[in-house]
Design a protein around this motif. Structure first.
Motif, PDB file in Angstrom:
ATOM      1  N   ARG A   1       0.812  -1.240   0.042  1.00 37.63           N
ATOM      2  CA  ARG A   1      -0.108   0.225  -0.126  1.00 37.63           C
ATOM      3  C   ARG A   1       0.821   1.048   0.272  1.00 37.63           C
ATOM      4  O   ARG A   1       0.357   2.385  -0.425  1.00 37.63           O
ATOM      5  N   GLY A   2       2.214   1.095   0.549  1.00 37.03           N
ATOM      6  CA  GLY A   2       3.126   2.392   0.435  1.00 37.03           C
ATOM      7  C   GLY A   2       3.447   2.728  -1.046  1.00 37.03           C
ATOM      8  O   GLY A   2       3.586   3.885  -1.053  1.00 37.03           O
ATOM      9  N   LEU A   3       2.977   2.031  -2.070  1.00 37.32           N
ATOM     10  CA  LEU A   3       3.364   2.426  -3.606  1.00 37.32           C
ATOM     11  C   LEU A   3       2.421   3.471  -3.999  1.00 37.32           C
ATOM     12  O   LEU A   3       2.815   4.116  -4.692  1.00 37.32           O
ATOM     13  N   VAL A   4       1.600   3.867  -2.969  1.00 34.34           N
ATOM     14  CA  VAL A   4       0.605   4.966  -3.311  1.00 34.34           C
ATOM     15  C   VAL A   4       1.286   6.145  -3.030  1.00 34.34           C
ATOM     16  O   VAL A   4       0.847   7.177  -3.680  1.00 34.34           O
ATOM     17  N   VAL A   5       2.215   6.284  -2.482  1.00 38.46           N
ATOM     18  CA  VAL A   5       3.090   7.613  -2.134  1.00 38.46           C
ATOM     19  C   VAL A   5       3.925   7.989  -3.706  1.00 38.46           C
ATOM     20  O   VAL A   5       3.929   9.122  -3.531  1.00 38.46           O
ATOM     21  N   VAL A   6       3.883   6.996  -4.423  1.00 36.02           N
ATOM     22  CA  VAL A   6       4.747   7.392  -5.547  1.00 36.02           C
ATOM     23  C   VAL A   6       3.959   8.374  -6.448  1.00 36.02           C
ATOM     24  O   VAL A   6       4.424   9.659  -6.798  1.00 36.02           O
ATOM     25  N   PRO A   7       2.746   8.079  -6.966  1.00 35.76           N
ATOM     26  CA  PRO A   7       1.966   8.923  -7.736  1.00 35.76           C
ATOM     27  C   PRO A   7       1.635  10.333  -6.944  1.00 35.76           C
ATOM     28  O   PRO A   7       1.346  11.281  -7.549  1.00 35.76           O
ATOM     29  N   LEU A   8       0.983   9.932  -5.636  1.00 33.76           N
ATOM     30  CA  LEU A   8       0.641  11.185  -4.902  1.00 33.76           C
ATOM     31  C   LEU A   8       1.835  12.111  -4.699  1.00 33.76           C
ATOM     32  O   LEU A   8       1.753  13.338  -4.473  1.00 33.76           O
ATOM     33  N   GLN A   9       3.080  11.701  -4.575  1.00 36.90           N
ATOM     34  CA  GLN A   9       4.181  12.509  -4.461  1.00 36.90           C
ATOM     35  C   GLN A   9       4.401  13.275  -5.659  1.00 36.90           C
ATOM     36  O   GLN A   9       4.838  14.385  -5.667  1.00 36.90           O
ATOM     37  N   LEU A  10       4.111  12.624  -6.839  1.00 39.97           N
ATOM     38  CA  LEU A  10       4.312  13.316  -8.000  1.00 39.97           C
ATOM     39  C   LEU A  10       3.272  14.490  -8.071  1.00 39.97           C
ATOM     40  O   LEU A  10       3.460  15.599  -8.708  1.00 39.97           O
ATOM     41  N   LEU A  11       2.052  14.098  -7.796  1.00 45.92           N
ATOM     42  CA  LEU A  11       0.912  15.074  -7.742  1.00 45.92           C
ATOM     43  C   LEU A  11       1.303  16.140  -6.766  1.00 45.92           C
ATOM     44  O   LEU A  11       1.135  17.202  -7.426  1.00 45.92           O
ATOM     45  N   TYR A  12       1.707  16.004  -5.621  1.00 47.91           N
ATOM     46  CA  TYR A  12       2.270  16.817  -4.873  1.00 47.91           C
ATOM     47  C   TYR A  12       3.422  17.719  -5.260  1.00 47.91           C
ATOM     48  O   TYR A  12       3.495  19.023  -5.006  1.00 47.91           O
ATOM     49  N   GLY A  13       4.395  17.148  -6.100  1.00 50.07           N
ATOM     50  CA  GLY A  13       5.274  18.069  -6.595  1.00 50.07           C
ATOM     51  C   GLY A  13       4.704  18.981  -7.690  1.00 50.07           C
ATOM     52  O   GLY A  13       5.616  19.899  -8.181  1.00 50.07           O
ATOM     53  N   ILE A  14       3.817  18.629  -8.058  1.00 49.87           N
ATOM     54  CA  ILE A  14       3.215  19.682  -9.240  1.00 49.87           C
ATOM     55  C   ILE A  14       2.295  20.882  -8.610  1.00 49.87           C
ATOM     56  O   ILE A  14       2.552  22.134  -8.949  1.00 49.87           O
ATOM     57  N   TYR A  15       1.341  20.468  -7.565  1.00 55.33           N
ATOM     58  CA  TYR A  15       0.587  21.555  -7.039  1.00 55.33           C
ATOM     59  C   TYR A  15       1.120  22.361  -5.982  1.00 55.33           C
ATOM     60  O   TYR A  15       0.951  23.240  -5.652  1.00 55.33           O
ATOM     61  N   ALA A  16       2.350  21.902  -5.361  1.00 50.66           N
ATOM     62  CA  ALA A  16       2.963  22.645  -4.108  1.00 50.66           C
ATOM     63  C   ALA A  16       3.793  23.725  -4.692  1.00 50.66           C
ATOM     64  O   ALA A  16       3.582  24.870  -4.081  1.00 50.66           O
ATOM     65  N   PRO A  17       4.499  23.592  -5.608  1.00 52.97           N
ATOM     66  CA  PRO A  17       5.071  24.756  -6.139  1.00 52.97           C
ATOM     67  C   PRO A  17       3.999  25.741  -6.902  1.00 52.97           C
ATOM     68  O   PRO A  17       4.463  27.262  -6.645  1.00 52.97           O
ATOM     69  N   LEU A  18       2.785  25.512  -7.460  1.00 53.44           N
ATOM     70  CA  LEU A  18       1.769  26.154  -7.732  1.00 53.44           C
ATOM     71  C   LEU A  18       1.288  27.081  -6.630  1.00 53.44           C
ATOM     72  O   LEU A  18       0.989  28.204  -6.600  1.00 53.44           O
ATOM     73  N   GLY A  19       1.243  26.389  -5.285  1.00 51.62           N
ATOM     74  CA  GLY A  19       0.722  26.856  -4.116  1.00 51.62           C
ATOM     75  C   GLY A  19       1.771  28.108  -3.731  1.00 51.62           C
ATOM     76  O   GLY A  19       1.280  29.096  -3.270  1.00 51.62           O
TER      77      GLY A  19
END
Length: 299
Positions: A262-280
């Protein structure tokens, strides 16, 4: 216990356990609520705990011990895994991310976390407690406090063994909104207002390098879509994604080791985070510029 105008039975339940319950008639926000509690506390140390955090048995002793070692303030972290009732994908990711970010921080740190944090009362009073200007809700008032403690010469540390269980369940939209509107935007505004900002925690060099690598890769991907493939663009895309992966590899290994498959979910969500965090962060910068313009105009 400070009840910030809750709409449930929190105050009456707390009255059965707490020595003092302070209840606000209307919500004043986390900073004001914590200041109210600190004002009536008769102790040399102030321990702040969020309403959705259950403190693990050894955590308070660990925090008090770090103060006894000479630190002026100290904070813990969420346990690596959220409670069983909160283990959907976004919540699992946020818990693992926060735990990793806090427990791998190098001391001293220049921030503070009031989810589970302790501070000497005289240090807290010396900087005026939580600044009500930092936020209208509950997001970066603790970071702001840490910046002011550091500026005043007080020493802050992180204690990896001081853990609490976070009883909050995120949906995907709620996670993105929280990270942008309650973290990135007010954090940038606070750094601009206080003139403080340090390369640690979410702003550690590795995190910033990962963000830049991802933006480089995404820029190359956009160029390939818009202008067609080329060797340069392909190499740039590969370099950007590899740089992002390398920066987060230890975190991914930790997540999978801790949570299994289940820890594999961090890979796509970290990718998503890497997109929206700089926008924030960009939104926060725009808000900081607007704040400065209003101050200059005397508004």
């Amino acid at each position: 216990m400070v009840d910030d105008a809750s709409a449930d039975d929190s105050a009456s339940i707390a009255a059965e356990h707490a020595d003092v319950v302070l209840r606000s008639e209307q919500s004043e926000g986390a900073a004001a609520a914590r200041n109210r509690g600190a004002a009536v506390a008769d102790a040399e140390l102030l321990l702040f705990v969020d309403a959705d955090v259950v403190v693990r048995g050894e955590a308070i002793g660990v925090l008090v011990g770090r103060i006894a070692d000479g630190w002026d303030a100290c904070f813990g972290a969420y346990g690596a895994l959220p409670p069983p009732s909160c283990r959907n994908a976004p919540t699992l990711f946020k818990n693992l991310q926060q735990h990793w970010t806090h427990t791998t921080a190098a001391n001293p740190v220049r921030s503070f976390w009031s989810g589970l944090g302790i501070v000497r009362a005289d240090a807290f009073d010396a900087v005026g407690g939580f600044d009500l200007r930092a936020t209208r809700g509950a997001d970066v008032e603790d970071i702001d406090l840490g910046y002011r403690l550091d500026r005043a010469g007080f020493r802050i540390c992180q204690a990896p063994a001081a853990l609490g269980d976070h009883h909050k369940r995120y949906g995907l939209f709620q996670m993105v909104r929280s990270d942008v509107m309650h973290r990135a935007v007010p954090w940038v505004r606070t750094m601009a207002r206080t003139g403080r900002g340090h390369a640690e925690l979410n702003l550690a060099p590795a995190a910033l390098a990962a963000a830049l690598s991802l933006l480089l890769g995404l820029g190359a991907a956009g160029a390939i879509v818009g202008r067609g493939p080329s060797l340069f663009r392909a190499v740039t895309l590969a370099a950007g994604l590899c740089g992002w992966l390398a920066a987060h590899l230890r975190f991914f290994h930790f997540a999978i080791t801790t949570a299994g498959a289940r820890g594999l979910v961090v890979v796509p969500l970290q990718l998503l985070y890497g997109i929206y965090a700089p926008l924030g962060g960009a939104l926060g910068l725009a808000a900081a510029v607007a704040d400065r313009m209003r101050r200059r105009a005397g508004l």
